[in-house]
Design a protein around this motif. Structure first.
Motif, mmCIF file in Angstrom:
data_model
loop_
_atom_site.group_PDB
_atom_site.id
_atom_site.type_symbol
_atom_site.label_atom_id
_atom_site.label_comp_id
_atom_site.label_asym_id
_atom_site.label_seq_id
_atom_site.Cartn_x
_atom_site.Cartn_y
_atom_site.Cartn_z
ATOM 1 N N UNK A 151 2.675 0.016 0.463
ATOM 2 C CA UNK A 151 2.208 -1.019 1.384
ATOM 3 C C UNK A 151 0.714 -0.890 1.682
ATOM 4 N N UNK A 152 0.193 0.326 1.624
ATOM 5 C CA UNK A 152 -1.225 0.528 1.912
ATOM 6 C C UNK A 152 -2.110 0.371 0.687
ATOM 7 N N UNK A 153 -1.497 -0.042 -0.393
ATOM 8 C CA UNK A 153 -2.266 -0.188 -1.617
ATOM 9 C C UNK A 153 -2.514 1.136 -2.316
ATOM 10 N N UNK A 154 -1.810 2.172 -1.886
ATOM 11 C CA UNK A 154 -1.965 3.473 -2.525
ATOM 12 C C UNK A 154 -0.888 3.645 -3.598
ATOM 13 N N UNK A 155 -1.215 4.348 -4.692
ATOM 14 C CA UNK A 155 -0.195 4.567 -5.731
ATOM 15 C C UNK A 155 0.936 5.457 -5.213
ATOM 16 N N UNK A 156 2.137 5.185 -5.708
ATOM 17 C CA UNK A 156 3.303 5.987 -5.319
ATOM 18 C C UNK A 156 3.404 7.171 -6.262
ATOM 19 N N UNK A 157 3.360 8.381 -5.697
ATOM 20 C CA UNK A 157 3.360 9.583 -6.529
ATOM 21 C C UNK A 157 4.789 9.932 -6.949
ATOM 22 N N UNK A 158 4.960 10.186 -8.227
ATOM 23 C CA UNK A 158 6.284 10.544 -8.732
ATOM 24 C C UNK A 158 6.616 11.966 -8.293
ATOM 25 N N UNK A 159 7.885 12.250 -8.077
ATOM 26 C CA UNK A 159 8.262 13.595 -7.637
ATOM 27 C C UNK A 159 9.374 14.143 -8.514
#
Lengths: 389, 610
Positions: free
Chosen positions: B576-584
């Motif tokens: 939502x903040x335009x940040x990439x979602x880090x894979x875990x």
């Protein structure tokens, strides 16, 4: 404007054309003058890039056997980044001295074999030969003493040139390229993994240009006169040579049969051989097989005596039939064989063939049989020769 | 009384004296060679004076000579200026001969076989005097020819010269344009380098798309000479290039020019009444004679063109030669030659059959029949608003498609691979990977990190030390490396390098020495590129590891490391903040990825001289 000024008038057109033409010629001349240098520079650059490409291929394909730095991997593959591979002699002075001594030895040996030589001179020569042998032995020992660890690792300072050792007569480039193209068919006998054929021509994965690049890269290891002993010590594995070694499986078989002890090689000392041979009983059938190449010696060597000593015709060597008779009736009558038995004469002829050359033949028989035969092998051969009459 | 038993030159000498006899002999020879003009006639012509004898000797070569019988003896004054022809047709013709001559010279040194073709190129470049120059001329001349022939067509369209009665002339011209394109393209394969192989592979794969499939498959086989381009394919392209296409080109050049002469060169649109064609009716006061006006003009133009090509080839242009063709290695960013980029761009719009075959076919087809569709009589610009707008639109469209054909447009490559490519690609055209031109002595052995480029110069040593410490800490997430068991990032680096056959005994980064500014620039570039892609290369850093491989050869390893992000269609998923979602990983910890690439650089490779 431009049009009217420059090309609207015929004299302007002629001028522009002429100036252009002259400029073309001047520039071409300028380029031609610099062409030699340019071509040379291109050559250097192209070789450099070929080496770079070769480095990529070498890293990807060759390092698992020849090592990341090309210095070989112990028990896996021989070093290429190796002074021996490039034929560098670290002891040129000793090599020169030994070579001088050997030349002298050859000269006086010829003189000794000359019928005109007096007995006094012969005795003198014999003494000198003994002296030379001992000098050579001292020089060799000196040399080996300087690099004892390397001798243990399989380096022989007397045989400092890999290509000479192999009897390779081509260039080093062609040696590398040929090996890359076809691999080493027999290397499976003395390395855990054989050197495969890498060229597409021979069913491998790489194109000729890639092999040429790898060759350029390998040859680029050559330091010429700047090799140091450190380079030699850095070598992890020296090359093995198939000539003297029996095939691996054959050696294992012999070891198993003899309960873990390899049979003794007969060597070249005739007196000693005669003494030791008394314990062995020869088998003429196996001797026949050995003689004709049907079986290998206990060290896995194919002898194939019959290649030169044909059964009933004189070939490169005297015929097989009647060997024993000729030995006892003709040779033993000659003064130099006083006190010899026929058996002793035959043994000497096998392990030390140059000692006496039958008139009409030349000295071409290999002097390596002492290394290839066990006492049992020799006894069998002699038993066979006795059956030939 | 003759000196010899038959009348001879010696008699002339005897009769007239040596000087006069020789002059007459030369004069007569010149007159024979020019098929009608003696020395005095030539002199007058070149000086721009009127002919002094009758009948006009300047018309004689057109009547009696072979070469000039193909050329009109006079032109209409309104079309001998730069406008309207811009001399494009003449320059096209000149380039045909220019390419033929330089091509024949190259043929002498060339064998069309994959085994030796590339070695032949190296030989031409390193061992044949002026070999590189002739190759450059041939290549640049080919590019110039495509350009000039295209411009010739554009000019013909704008001046409406394709209109009645010149429809068929236009049609043959279009065929010549196509032949020129194919000639240039078929020459592409001959050096047998990576550029050649892959550009032609792309071209041939378009042919494969021809419907129905059985036709496409067989056309493809026919052109490639096998499933892949190899010895047969190379030989076919060679024969096309040196025999079939030139033969067609010469034939159609003949037809084309014959038609031009039959109908006359069309005049500028405003010089004629609408619907009239007065090219063949040249009033006496409008006549410009071929000799000397047009002839000097033509010779001047080819001299200038040759001069330009010569200067470019000696100082500014080298025909590209990449690494040896390798069907196993697909270079990143392969493109068709520039004049076919528009088709490659069109292919990115969708269906291969439609955009690769039907669409270009439609464009060429439309152009071919255009004179028969556009039958409006007026050639004046003001009366052809639709036709001109349409053509400008077409040019714009093709230009945009060409831009889309570039490798950077719409081809999804992961940023890490893209950065590696930018740094290490071998010389192609006038570009080379940024790392390669770094001077050899500035490739100082050691390990360098892009962290250095992110901080102040004053803090460099503390930044690098902190980086070394970070690499030695136990890593909490999963490190994806070839070994698979690395517990620290440092061990990860060792793993990655080891998979590329480089042993690194310890991890010890240092700052770039001050006397290696070019190396620092590469590091800065790498840092900047990683930063630009921080939605993909999250927490990313790059490393350069330089080692001495042979006494005159260095090995440079590049490493990029980052936290993996969630991807969708190759694009990072944003929260939502335009940040990439880090894979875990299974434990909810980040997944650390590495990419690596290496090159070897030889002391004498001289990439920096490019």
């Amino acid at each position: 404007m431009f049009e009217r000024m420059l090309i609207g008038r015929i004299e302007n057109r002629v001028t522009v054309g002429l100036v252009s033409f002259v400029l073309i010629m001047v520039f071409l001349g300028w380029a031609a003058i610099n062409e030699g240098g340019r071509m040379q520079a291109f050559q250097v650059m192209e070789e450099a890039r070929s080496i770079e490409q070769g480095a990529m291929s070498f890293a990807a394909n060759c390092t698992s056997c020849h090592g990341l730095d090309g210095r070989g991997l112990a028990g896996k593959g021989p070093a290429l980044n190796n002074p021996q591979f490039f034929g560098h002699d670290f002891f040129p002075e000793i090599t020169r001295q030994i070579s001088t001594l050997n030349t002298e030895k050859t000269l006086i040996t010829t003189e000794r074999n000359d019928a005109a030589t007096t007995d006094a001179r012969k005795a003198e020569i014999d003494a000198r030969i003994t002296e030379i042998d001992s000098e050579i032995a001292t020089l060799n020992a000196d040399r080996e003493a300087q690099i004892p660890d390397l001798i243990a690792k399989g380096y022989d300072p007397a045989r400092f040139n890999r290509l000479t050792n192999l009897g390779w007569v081509g260039t080093r480039d062609s040696f590398v390229l040929t090996t890359l193209i076809h691999g080493r068919p027999v290397s499976v006998n003395y390395w855990p993994q054989p050197m495969a054929a890498w060229s597409q021509t021979a069913g491998g994965p790489l194109r000729m240009d890639q092999l040429e690049d790898i060759t350029a890269y390998i040859i680029n290891w050559d330091k010429g006169d700047e090799w140091t002993l450190d380079d030699l010590y850095a070598v992890q594995q020296f090359a093995l040579e198939p000539v003297d070694g029996a095939p691996l499986e054959e050696q294992i078989r012999i070891l198993q049969e003899s309960g873990g002890v390899l049979p003794e090689k007969v060597g070249t000392n005739v007196q000693e051989i005669v003494a030791n041979l008394a314990e062995f009983t020869g088998d003429p059938v196996r001797g026949d097989a050995l003689y004709h190449g049907g079986q290998t010696s206990q060290f896995g060597n194919t002898l194939a005596c019959s290649g030169c000593h044909i059964q009933a015709t004189n070939g490169t060597g005297p015929m097989t039939d009647g060997t024993l008779t000729r030995a006892s009736t003709e040779r033993l009558n000659e003064s130099q064989f006083a006190g010899y038995t026929a058996e002793q004469y035959l043994i000497e002829s096998i392990v030390n063939p140059a000692a006496y050359i039958v008139p009409g033949y030349s000295n071409v028989m290999l002097a390596t049989f002492g290394d290839q035969l066990s006492y049992q092998d020799l006894a069998d051969l002699l038993a066979y020769l006795e059956t030939t009459g | 009384m003759s000196v010899l038993p038959f009348p001879s030159f010696l008699d002339d000498v005897k009769e007239k004296g040596l000087k006069k006899a020789v002059f007459e002999l030369v004069d007569e020879s010149v007159e024979r060679l020019t098929a009608g003009m003696n020395i005095a006639d030539l002199r007058e012509a070149i000086r721009g004076e009127p002919a002094s004898r009758k009948p006009n000797p300047r018309l004689q070569p057109h009547a009696d000579g072979f070469w000039l019988h193909m050329r009109p003896s006079y032109f209409h004054a309104d079309m001998t200026g730069l406008y309207p022809t811009f001399r494009l047709g003449w320059l096209s013709t000149y380039l045909v001969f220019f390419e033929t001559i330089t091509g024949i010279l190259l043929m002498v040194w060339y064998t069309p076989s994959p085994e030796v073709a590339y070695a032949n190129m190296l030989n031409i470049l390193s061992n044949v005097p002026m070999g590189q120059f002739v190759r450059d001329l041939h290549r640049l001349g080919a590019e110039a020819m495509v350009l000039i022939v295209s411009l010739h067509m554009v000019r013909t369209y704008f001046t409406g010269s394709y209109k009645k009665p010149r429809q068929f002339t236009w049609f043959t011209g279009l065929i010549l344009l196509a032949i020129t394109g194919f000639l240039s393209f078929s020459g592409y394969l001959l050096p047998w380098d990576q550029l050649a192989l892959w550009a032609v592979t792309i071209g041939a794969s378009m042919i494969e798309a021809t419907p129905p499939q059985i036709v496409g498959d067989n056309l493809n086989l026919l052109v490639r000479g096998g499933p892949d381009i190899a010895a047969n394919g190379l030989l076919r392209f060679y024969l096309l290039h040196v025999l079939a296409l030139p033969a067609l080109l010469f034939v159609f050049t003949g037809v084309h020019y014959y038609k031009v002469i039959v109908h006359g060169h069309s005049l500028p649109p405003k010089k004629e009444n609408i619907g009239e064609d007065t090219a063949k009716r040249v009033p006496l006061d409008k006549r410009v004679y071929f000799i000397p006006d047009v002839l000097t003009s033509e010779i001047m133009w080819i001299a200038v063109t040759t001069l330009v090509l010569t200067v470019l080839c000696i100082w500014f242009y080298d025909a590209p030669l990449e690494h040896h063709a390798d069907p196993q290695v697909t270079p990143l960013g392969t493109t068709a030659p520039w004049y076919f980029l528009w088709i490659q761009g069109a292919l990115k719009l969708g269906d291969k059959v439609f955009w690769g075959i039907i669409f270009p076919g439609l464009i060429l087809g439309l152009l071919a029949v255009w004179p028969y569709l556009d039958v409006t009589p007026s050639r004046r610009y003001a009366h052809r608003r639709f036709a001109i707008s349409f053509f400008l639109g077409l040019i714009s469209f093709v230009t945009i498609l060409s831009y889309m054909g570039l490798a950077k447009f719409g081809v999804a490559t992961s940023p890490d691979s893209e950065i590696m490519h930018e740094l290490t690609f071998p010389p192609a055209h006038s570009h080379v990977g940024k790392l390669l031109p770094v001077p050899y002595e500035q490739l100082v052995t050691g390990m360098y990190t892009t962290r250095q480029s992110e901080g102040d110069d004053a803090d460099v040593s503390s930044i690098v030390n902190a980086f070394n410490e970070e690499l030695n800490l136990a890593y909490s997430g999963t490190i994806v490396s070839p070994g698979g068991t690395a517990a620290t990032l440092g061990a990860g680096i060792q793993d990655v390098l080891s998979s590329q056959h480089l042993e690194v005994s310890s991890i010890n980064f240092r700052s770039v020495p001050s006397d290696a500014p070019e190396l620092k620039k590469v590091l800065d570039f790498m840092a900047e590129e990683i930063h630009h892609n921080d939605d993909y290369l999250v927490n990313g850093w790059g490393a350069i590891v330089i080692s001495q491989n042979q006494s005159n050869l260095k090995r440079v390893d590049l490493i990029i490391s980052w936290d993996e992000v969630e991807l969708e269609n190759g694009q990072p998923v944003l929260d939502a903040n335009g940040q990439p979602v880090i894979a875990t990983d299974a434990d909810g910890n980040p997944i650390r990825r590495f990419n690596t690439s290496h090159v070897f650089i030889h002391e004498d490779a001289l990439y920096f001289s490019h």
